[in-house]
Scaffold this active site. Structure first.
Site, PDB file in Angstrom:
ATOM      1  N   THR A  44      19.506  54.107  77.220  1.00 59.90           N
ATOM      2  CA  THR A  44      18.369  54.041  78.138  1.00 59.90           C
ATOM      3  C   THR A  44      18.776  53.684  79.553  1.00 59.90           C
ATOM      4  O   THR A  44      18.155  54.102  80.514  1.00 59.90           O
ATOM      5  CB  THR A  44      17.345  53.019  77.606  1.00 59.90           C
ATOM      6  OG1 THR A  44      16.817  53.529  76.407  1.00 59.90           O
ATOM      7  CG2 THR A  44      16.229  52.774  78.591  1.00 59.90           C
ATOM      8  N   TYR A  57      10.568  58.493  77.402  1.00 59.30           N
ATOM      9  CA  TYR A  57      11.667  58.802  78.313  1.00 59.30           C
ATOM     10  C   TYR A  57      12.775  59.462  77.504  1.00 59.30           C
ATOM     11  O   TYR A  57      12.732  59.510  76.270  1.00 59.30           O
ATOM     12  CB  TYR A  57      12.210  57.543  78.997  1.00 59.30           C
ATOM     13  CG  TYR A  57      12.730  56.512  78.032  1.00 59.30           C
ATOM     14  CD1 TYR A  57      11.904  55.494  77.557  1.00 59.30           C
ATOM     15  CD2 TYR A  57      14.045  56.553  77.567  1.00 59.30           C
ATOM     16  CE1 TYR A  57      12.376  54.559  76.648  1.00 59.30           C
ATOM     17  CE2 TYR A  57      14.525  55.621  76.659  1.00 59.30           C
ATOM     18  CZ  TYR A  57      13.693  54.626  76.217  1.00 59.30           C
ATOM     19  OH  TYR A  57      14.151  53.701  75.320  1.00 59.30           O
ATOM     20  N   SER A  90      21.920  55.863  71.590  1.00 56.93           N
ATOM     21  CA  SER A  90      22.827  55.179  70.646  1.00 56.93           C
ATOM     22  C   SER A  90      22.400  55.293  69.190  1.00 56.93           C
ATOM     23  O   SER A  90      23.161  54.958  68.286  1.00 56.93           O
ATOM     24  CB  SER A  90      22.988  53.708  71.043  1.00 56.93           C
ATOM     25  OG  SER A  90      21.868  52.944  70.659  1.00 56.93           O
ATOM     26  N   GLN A  91      21.163  55.804  68.946  1.00 54.73           N
ATOM     27  CA  GLN A  91      20.826  56.073  67.539  1.00 54.73           C
ATOM     28  C   GLN A  91      21.686  57.229  66.990  1.00 54.73           C
ATOM     29  O   GLN A  91      21.756  57.435  65.789  1.00 54.73           O
ATOM     30  CB  GLN A  91      19.338  56.394  67.356  1.00 54.73           C
ATOM     31  CG  GLN A  91      18.827  57.622  68.077  1.00 54.73           C
ATOM     32  CD  GLN A  91      18.233  57.319  69.421  1.00 54.73           C
ATOM     33  OE1 GLN A  91      18.754  56.465  70.127  1.00 54.73           O
ATOM     34  NE2 GLN A  91      17.155  58.003  69.796  1.00 54.73           N
ATOM     35  N   THR A 123      20.692  50.495  73.400  1.00 51.28           N
ATOM     36  CA  THR A 123      20.480  49.179  72.779  1.00 51.28           C
ATOM     37  C   THR A 123      20.241  49.280  71.276  1.00 51.28           C
ATOM     38  O   THR A 123      20.427  48.311  70.556  1.00 51.28           O
ATOM     39  CB  THR A 123      19.263  48.498  73.414  1.00 51.28           C
ATOM     40  OG1 THR A 123      18.108  49.313  73.210  1.00 51.28           O
ATOM     41  CG2 THR A 123      19.489  48.251  74.893  1.00 51.28           C
ATOM     42  N   ASP A 124      19.847  50.452  70.771  1.00 48.51           N
ATOM     43  CA  ASP A 124      19.496  50.557  69.343  1.00 48.51           C
ATOM     44  C   ASP A 124      20.651  50.167  68.430  1.00 48.51           C
ATOM     45  O   ASP A 124      20.429  49.538  67.399  1.00 48.51           O
ATOM     46  CB  ASP A 124      19.055  51.998  69.001  1.00 48.51           C
ATOM     47  CG  ASP A 124      17.702  52.335  69.589  1.00 48.51           C
ATOM     48  OD1 ASP A 124      17.249  53.482  69.405  1.00 48.51           O
ATOM     49  OD2 ASP A 124      17.104  51.453  70.236  1.00 48.51           O
ATOM     50  N   LYS A 196      19.577  43.002  68.376  1.00 51.32           N
ATOM     51  CA  LYS A 196      18.381  43.434  69.093  1.00 51.32           C
ATOM     52  C   LYS A 196      17.172  42.947  68.299  1.00 51.32           C
ATOM     53  O   LYS A 196      16.993  43.336  67.149  1.00 51.32           O
ATOM     54  CB  LYS A 196      18.358  44.956  69.242  1.00 51.32           C
ATOM     55  CG  LYS A 196      17.179  45.484  70.057  1.00 51.32           C
ATOM     56  CD  LYS A 196      17.249  46.990  70.236  1.00 51.32           C
ATOM     57  CE  LYS A 196      16.092  47.517  71.071  1.00 51.32           C
ATOM     58  NZ  LYS A 196      16.175  49.000  71.269  1.00 51.32           N
ATOM     59  N   GLU A 318      20.179  32.084  44.616  1.00 53.23           N
ATOM     60  CA  GLU A 318      19.395  32.442  43.419  1.00 53.23           C
ATOM     61  C   GLU A 318      20.112  33.527  42.604  1.00 53.23           C
ATOM     62  O   GLU A 318      19.839  33.730  41.438  1.00 53.23           O
ATOM     63  CB  GLU A 318      18.003  32.937  43.837  1.00 53.23           C
ATOM     64  CG  GLU A 318      17.158  31.846  44.482  1.00 53.23           C
ATOM     65  CD  GLU A 318      15.769  32.341  44.832  1.00 53.23           C
ATOM     66  OE1 GLU A 318      15.486  32.443  46.036  1.00 53.23           O
ATOM     67  OE2 GLU A 318      14.990  32.651  43.916  1.00 53.23           O
TER      68      GLU A 318
HETATM   69  N1  DGL Z   1      17.517  55.715  72.327  1.00 47.30           N
HETATM   70  C1  DGL Z   1      17.779  54.292  72.439  1.00 47.30           C
HETATM   71  C2  DGL Z   1      19.299  54.046  72.535  1.00 47.30           C
HETATM   72  O1  DGL Z   1      19.982  54.860  73.189  1.00 47.30           O
HETATM   73  C3  DGL Z   1      17.118  53.716  73.631  1.00 47.30           C
HETATM   74  C4  DGL Z   1      17.205  52.227  73.639  1.00 47.30           C
HETATM   75  C5  DGL Z   1      17.955  51.687  74.818  1.00 47.30           C
HETATM   76  O2  DGL Z   1      19.076  52.157  75.164  1.00 47.30           O
HETATM   77  O3  DGL Z   1      17.420  50.718  75.365  1.00 47.30           O
HETATM   78  O4  DGL Z   1      19.750  53.049  71.966  1.00 47.30           O
END
Ligand code: DGL
Length: 361
Positions: A44, A57, A90-91, A123-124, A196, A318
């Protein structure tokens, strides 16, 4: 030359005039700025949106040159260079992307003249990639991951300040023993402990069990001294040069009424390890437990972790791990536990050794 001679007097006067032009702090050339390299991967922070009214976006649109140009103040704190290692949301990170990034970081770690490295990343999956790098890349120079929760074109975009602060941390002598970190929202986190924790907010990154290892306020870096206690591990657990593919490890999320179908399917698909995001302290239903027992009998390594956002998963709570032949994930939550198990399986299949890695890495 006698000090009271006309020539000596002239030399002394010229010296006094010259000295008076120096900064008050005394004789110094312009302070030497650290050399910081930005390895951009997308996310992002490089994202754009059609218009600010939209929530949506597209990540991974802007190149590293645009990111650097958007923060002209970077030149005040460091000599910055960079390259676009990849440009993806990043996904879409995967084993091949991790290996490519880690190999490039290893090269940069051993290139002369660099003081620190920043990785801009989505961030993902930043918590996973930074963990992978922490376990496989030699880090005599700090590596600082950062990104943004809002795209570059958003109102109050958080990327520029996150990038500025990450460069400050990467160039800071205080961070040199800290290995791989995440700098986000004015905080510094160890790659080992950060997750995250929110889908949209700028303070999404939290070290849920330990807290940040430092702060960075408009470039002012303050490391709390935790690094000296060994959050860094200068030597990689498995050198990236020795890694050519990663073992298949799946994460299975537990819930009330969980059956065994997904466990059986993962084993059938060739998983070498399973990480269970268990309920509570790493618990599962009896039917799922039966599935894990059959998986274990076939040689699959089972790691009990938790779906709970904080707290450790310790042995023989457990579920009797000694009896079942399971590993407890200690403080690693499922996303990082999977990375730890992948790297551990490159070294050994010994359950006691793997448990030691979860307890000490
Ligand atoms: N598509 C998400 C990623 O690239 C967007 C999240 C981000 O970068 O904040 O991880």
């Amino acid at each position: 030359m006698a000090i009271n001679s006309p020539l000596a007097t002239q030399v002394l006067m010229i010296s006094l005039v010259f000295a008076s032009t120096l900064p008050a702090a005394g004789w110094c050339a312009e302070s030497v700025k650290p050399n910081v390299f930005i390895a951009a991967t997308g996310g992002t922070i490089a994202g754009t949106q059609a218009n600010v009214e939209q929530h949506g976006y597209t990540a991974g649109q802007l190149g590293v040159a645009s990111l650097i140009a958007a923060v002209p103040q970077l030149k005040d704190i460091a000599a910055v260079t960079g390259e676009q290692v990849m440009n993806i949301p990043s996904q879409d990170m995967n084993d091949a992307a991790w290996l490519k990034l880690a190999r490039r970081l290893e090269e940069l770690e051993h290139s002369a003249g660099l003081d620190g490295i920043v990785v801009t990343h989505g961030t993902d999956t930043m918590e996973e990639t930074s963990m992978f790098v922490a376990l496989t890349v030699d880090t005599p120079k700090p590596i600082v991951f950062t990104g943004s929760m809002r795209p570059a074109t958003a109102v109050s975009a958080d990327g520029p300040m996150n990038l500025y602060n990450a460069v400050a941390v990467a160039g800071s002598a205080a961070a040199r023993s800290c290995g791989v970190m995440v700098a986000f929202n004015d905080q510094i986190h160890s790659a080992r402990y950060v997750y995250k924790t929110n889908t949209t907010r700028p303070d999404a990154f939290q070290s849920v069990d330990r807290g940040p290892i430092g702060t960075v306020d408009t470039g002012q870096v303050d490391i709390f001294g935790v690094c000296a206690a060994g959050t860094a591990s200068p030597a990689p657990k498995v050198p990236i040069a020795d890694i050519h593919e990663l073992p298949k490890v799946e994460i299975i999320y537990a819930y009330a009424g969980m059956g065994r179908d997904l466990i059986d399917a993962a084993v059938h698909a060739g998983a070498k390890g399973l990480v269970i995001a268990g309920v509570g302290d790493g618990n599962i239903t009896n039917e799922a437990l039966a599935g894990l027992r059959d998986a274990r009998a076939k040689g699959t390594v089972i790691v009990r972790s938790t779906r709970v956002v904080s707290g450790f998963t310790l042995r023989n709570a457990e579920v009797n791990d000694d009896t079942e032949g399971f590993v407890a994930s200690s403080e690693f939550k499922p996303s990082k536990a999977r990375v730890v198990l992948q790297i551990a399986l490159l070294k050994t299949s010994s359950l006691s050794e793997i448990q030691k890695y979860f307890d000490t890495w």
